[in-house]
Write a protein that holds these residues in place. Structure first.
Motif, short mmCIF file in Angstrom:
data_model
loop_
_atom_site.label_atom_id
_atom_site.label_comp_id
_atom_site.label_asym_id
_atom_site.label_seq_id
_atom_site.Cartn_x
_atom_site.Cartn_y
_atom_site.Cartn_z
N GLU A 169 -34.54 5.43 -22.15
CA GLU A 169 -34.24 6.39 -23.22
C GLU A 169 -34.39 7.79 -23.06
OE1 GLU A 169 -35.64 2.97 -26.84
OE2 GLU A 169 -36.75 4.42 -26.18
N GLN A 170 -35.42 8.08 -22.33
CA GLN A 170 -35.70 9.42 -21.94
C GLN A 170 -34.60 9.95 -21.04
OE1 GLN A 170 -39.71 10.25 -20.53
NE2 GLN A 170 -40.59 8.42 -21.60
N VAL A 171 -34.05 9.16 -20.20
CA VAL A 171 -33.17 9.80 -19.43
C VAL A 171 -31.66 9.90 -20.11
CG1 VAL A 171 -31.36 8.92 -17.47
CG2 VAL A 171 -33.92 8.57 -17.12
N ASN A 172 -31.56 9.03 -20.97
CA ASN A 172 -30.25 9.15 -21.84
C ASN A 172 -30.70 10.58 -23.04
OD1 ASN A 172 -29.21 6.80 -20.88
ND2 ASN A 172 -30.06 5.61 -22.57
N TRP A 173 -31.70 10.56 -23.28
CA TRP A 173 -32.03 11.83 -24.24
C TRP A 173 -31.65 13.00 -23.15
CZ3 TRP A 173 -35.08 16.04 -24.17
CH2 TRP A 173 -35.12 16.75 -25.55
N ALA A 174 -32.14 13.12 -22.14
CA ALA A 174 -32.26 14.11 -21.46
C ALA A 174 -30.60 14.49 -20.98
CB ALA A 174 -32.87 14.04 -19.90
N TRP A 175 -29.76 13.75 -20.83
CA TRP A 175 -28.28 13.77 -20.83
C TRP A 175 -27.77 14.36 -22.24
CZ3 TRP A 175 -25.74 14.54 -16.25
CH2 TRP A 175 -26.23 13.82 -15.25
N THR A 176 -28.28 14.14 -23.13
CA THR A 176 -27.71 14.55 -24.37
C THR A 176 -28.32 15.67 -24.91
OG1 THR A 176 -29.19 13.06 -25.33
CG2 THR A 176 -26.75 12.11 -24.93
N LEU B 84 -33.51 23.93 -20.17
CA LEU B 84 -34.57 24.32 -19.28
C LEU B 84 -35.70 24.06 -20.15
CD1 LEU B 84 -35.67 25.06 -16.43
CD2 LEU B 84 -35.39 27.38 -17.31
N TYR B 85 -36.75 23.33 -19.76
CA TYR B 85 -38.19 22.96 -20.55
C TYR B 85 -39.26 23.52 -19.71
CZ TYR B 85 -34.93 20.27 -23.44
OH TYR B 85 -33.89 19.87 -24.36
N VAL B 86 -40.11 24.39 -20.09
CA VAL B 86 -41.23 24.97 -19.47
C VAL B 86 -42.60 24.61 -20.10
CG1 VAL B 86 -41.88 27.09 -18.00
CG2 VAL B 86 -39.33 26.53 -18.74
N GLU C 201 -29.99 26.06 -23.95
CA GLU C 201 -29.63 24.78 -24.47
C GLU C 201 -28.30 24.33 -24.47
OE1 GLU C 201 -30.77 27.58 -26.51
OE2 GLU C 201 -32.67 27.27 -27.47
N GLY C 202 -28.35 23.02 -23.98
CA GLY C 202 -26.86 22.64 -23.94
C GLY C 202 -26.13 22.98 -22.43
N LYS C 203 -26.91 23.64 -21.35
CA LYS C 203 -26.55 23.79 -20.27
C LYS C 203 -26.95 23.08 -19.00
CE LYS C 203 -25.88 28.81 -21.68
NZ LYS C 203 -24.46 28.76 -21.58
N LEU C 204 -26.31 22.49 -18.31
CA LEU C 204 -26.61 21.68 -17.31
C LEU C 204 -27.00 22.68 -15.78
CD1 LEU C 204 -23.97 18.92 -17.04
CD2 LEU C 204 -26.30 18.84 -17.71
N LEU C 205 -28.26 22.57 -15.74
CA LEU C 205 -28.74 23.65 -14.58
C LEU C 205 -28.71 22.96 -13.09
CD1 LEU C 205 -31.68 25.08 -16.75
CD2 LEU C 205 -29.15 26.05 -16.53
N ARG C 206 -28.46 23.67 -12.25
CA ARG C 206 -28.67 23.56 -10.84
C ARG C 206 -29.93 23.58 -10.20
NH1 ARG C 206 -23.58 25.38 -7.57
NH2 ARG C 206 -22.82 23.72 -8.90
N GLY C 207 -30.67 24.78 -10.73
CA GLY C 207 -32.07 25.34 -10.31
C GLY C 207 -32.66 26.14 -11.27
N ALA C 208 -33.96 26.44 -10.97
CA ALA C 208 -34.73 27.64 -11.55
C ALA C 208 -35.61 27.99 -10.65
CB ALA C 208 -35.11 27.13 -13.03
N ALA C 209 -36.19 29.10 -10.66
CA ALA C 209 -37.09 29.84 -10.14
C ALA C 209 -37.99 30.68 -10.86
CB ALA C 209 -36.63 30.66 -8.85
N ALA D 217 -35.45 33.07 -13.14
CA ALA D 217 -34.01 32.87 -13.16
C ALA D 217 -33.59 31.62 -13.07
CB ALA D 217 -33.32 33.68 -11.91
N ALA D 218 -32.49 31.27 -13.55
CA ALA D 218 -31.72 29.77 -13.37
C ALA D 218 -30.29 30.05 -13.09
CB ALA D 218 -32.02 29.20 -14.73
N VAL D 219 -29.92 29.16 -12.66
CA VAL D 219 -28.31 28.88 -12.46
C VAL D 219 -27.86 27.62 -12.75
CG1 VAL D 219 -28.69 28.22 -10.00
CG2 VAL D 219 -26.58 29.10 -10.56
N ASP D 220 -26.68 27.45 -13.49
CA ASP D 220 -26.22 26.27 -14.09
C ASP D 220 -25.19 25.87 -12.94
OD1 ASP D 220 -23.95 27.97 -14.28
OD2 ASP D 220 -23.91 28.38 -16.36
N VAL D 221 -24.34 24.50 -13.27
CA VAL D 221 -23.51 24.22 -12.30
C VAL D 221 -22.28 24.98 -12.21
CG1 VAL D 221 -24.36 21.75 -13.11
CG2 VAL D 221 -22.79 22.81 -14.50
N ASP D 222 -22.11 25.66 -13.10
CA ASP D 222 -20.92 26.49 -12.88
C ASP D 222 -21.15 27.75 -12.06
OD1 ASP D 222 -19.45 24.94 -14.69
OD2 ASP D 222 -19.98 25.89 -16.51
N GLY D 223 -22.30 27.85 -11.77
CA GLY D 223 -22.72 29.39 -10.79
C GLY D 223 -22.88 30.54 -11.42
#
Length: 349
Positions: free
Chosen positions: A128-135, A139-141, A169-177, A184-190
């Motif tokens: 359920e946590q995985v499904n919630w994360a996909w929906t 970025l949660y800090v 919110e609502g952005k799929l992120l590739r990484g954060a630093a 900084a953070a970068v999403d899947v679209d660059g």
């Protein structure tokens, strides 16, 4: 010709006189038969005892193995399920004699509230946590908000906050630093987003700002003053951690000396306060200074007296291949393919 004819009785008497040991041999054979009969009777008695339920003696090794097995099982249950088992015990937990019960209760209550605040236990299952994360992507800090890295809309407030960074919110992120004053953070679209008190000009409430668009970004990290980007073509670029260059920041590409070989790619990138280390697929390590103090403690691996050109990668001379390199504030650790660890730079601690 004369022949002597002996009667049987006379022959037996002659043999007895000629070989006197014959009677001794016969007695020895009789003794052996009696010993064999005694052993047979003893074996039959043991079998009869087994039939009536008498167990044979247990060896010392079997006793030790049984004790270890039982003790290991008890230890596993205590370490893995001790808290669960304690709830079903008929007696309460023991309290220290020198501690007042009210004080113990107050301390446990305070600790429980602190744990619930910092790390609450979710009632949802793992799936359920995985499904919630996909929906609910974003970025949660968790941490200090002194420089607005957790919640840039309210910088300077709160320690140990848990929050979703607004604007992501609502952005799929590739990484954060995260650095000390900027993130900084970068999403899947660059798309590269930056925020924090070190990035914002007025250090007031602000939202993460998109400063670069490049779909080829694969990894990122942050130093004291820069965000370091690695793309699919093994190019390493720099973006300043502040907003001095405007909305769309320039990202110069750092050169390698000597250049990367054919089919040689950058595998990992690590940064310190003012230096970078890049490990390649061929086992080489390139280091780069991000300012005049980038090699003041010899953290680049070329020696403290070597003059280096800032913002240019130079390969460390070594006959042994490296598998990774990690930077600290003013030092660097290198892991060889043989498993040895080398270090260079400050030895303050």
């Amino acid at each position: 010709m004369l022949r002597t004819v002996l009667k049987p009785k006379m022959a037996a008497a002659i043999v007895a006189r000629t070989w006197p040991h014959t009677s001794t041999v016969s007695s020895i054979h009789a003794s052996r038969r009696r010993v064999s009969d005694q052993r047979t009777n003893r074996h039959n008695n043991i079998e009869e005892d087994d039939d009536v339920g008498i167990d044979p003696p247990v060896s010392l090794y079997a006793r030790v193995a049984t004790t270890v097995f039982i003790g290991g099982g008890i230890y596993y249950l205590y370490t893995e399920h001790g808290s669960t088992i304690a709830r079903y015990l008929p007696w309460p937990a023991k309290q220290s004699s020198d501690t007042h019960p009210t004080a113990v209760k107050g301390q446990s209550s305070a600790k429980s509230k602190l744990r619930a605040k910092l790390a609450p236990k979710s009632e949802m299952s793992h799936q359920e946590q995985v499904n919630w994360a996909w929906t609910h992507p974003g970025l949660y800090v968790v941490g200090s908000n002194e420089y607005g890295l957790v919640d840039p809309m309210h910088p300077g407030l709160g320690v140990g906050l848990r929050a979703a960074v607004p604007g992501l919110e609502g952005k799929l992120l590739r990484g954060a630093a995260f650095a000390k004053t900027h993130a900084a953070a970068v999403d899947v679209d660059g798309n590269l987003y930056q925020w924090g008190a070190g990035f914002s000009a007025d250090s007031g409430p602000h939202m993460p700002q998109c400063t670069l668009r490049d779909s080829g970004i694969t990894a990122m990290t942050a130093s004291r003053d820069y965000v370091v980007l690695l793309d699919r073509k093994s190019r390493i670029r720099l973006v300043r951690g502040d907003n001095s260059q405007g909305a769309e920041q320039a990202s110069p590409t750092l050169e390698f000396e000597p250049r990367l070989g054919w089919r040689e790619n950058v595998v990992t990138v690590s940064v310190g306060e003012d230096h970078i280390a890049a490990t390649t697929s061929s086992g080489h390590v390139y280091t780069c200074a991000l300012g005049p103090s980038g090699n003041d403690r010899g953290q680049l691996g070329h020696g403290p007296t070597t003059t280096v050109q800032p913002f240019a990668f130079k390969r460390i001379k070594s006959e042994r291949p490296f598998s990774s390199a990690v930077c600290g504030g003013r030092h660097m650790l290198l892991l060889t393919a043989d498993g040895d660890v080398w270090g260079c730079g400050a030895n303050d601690f």
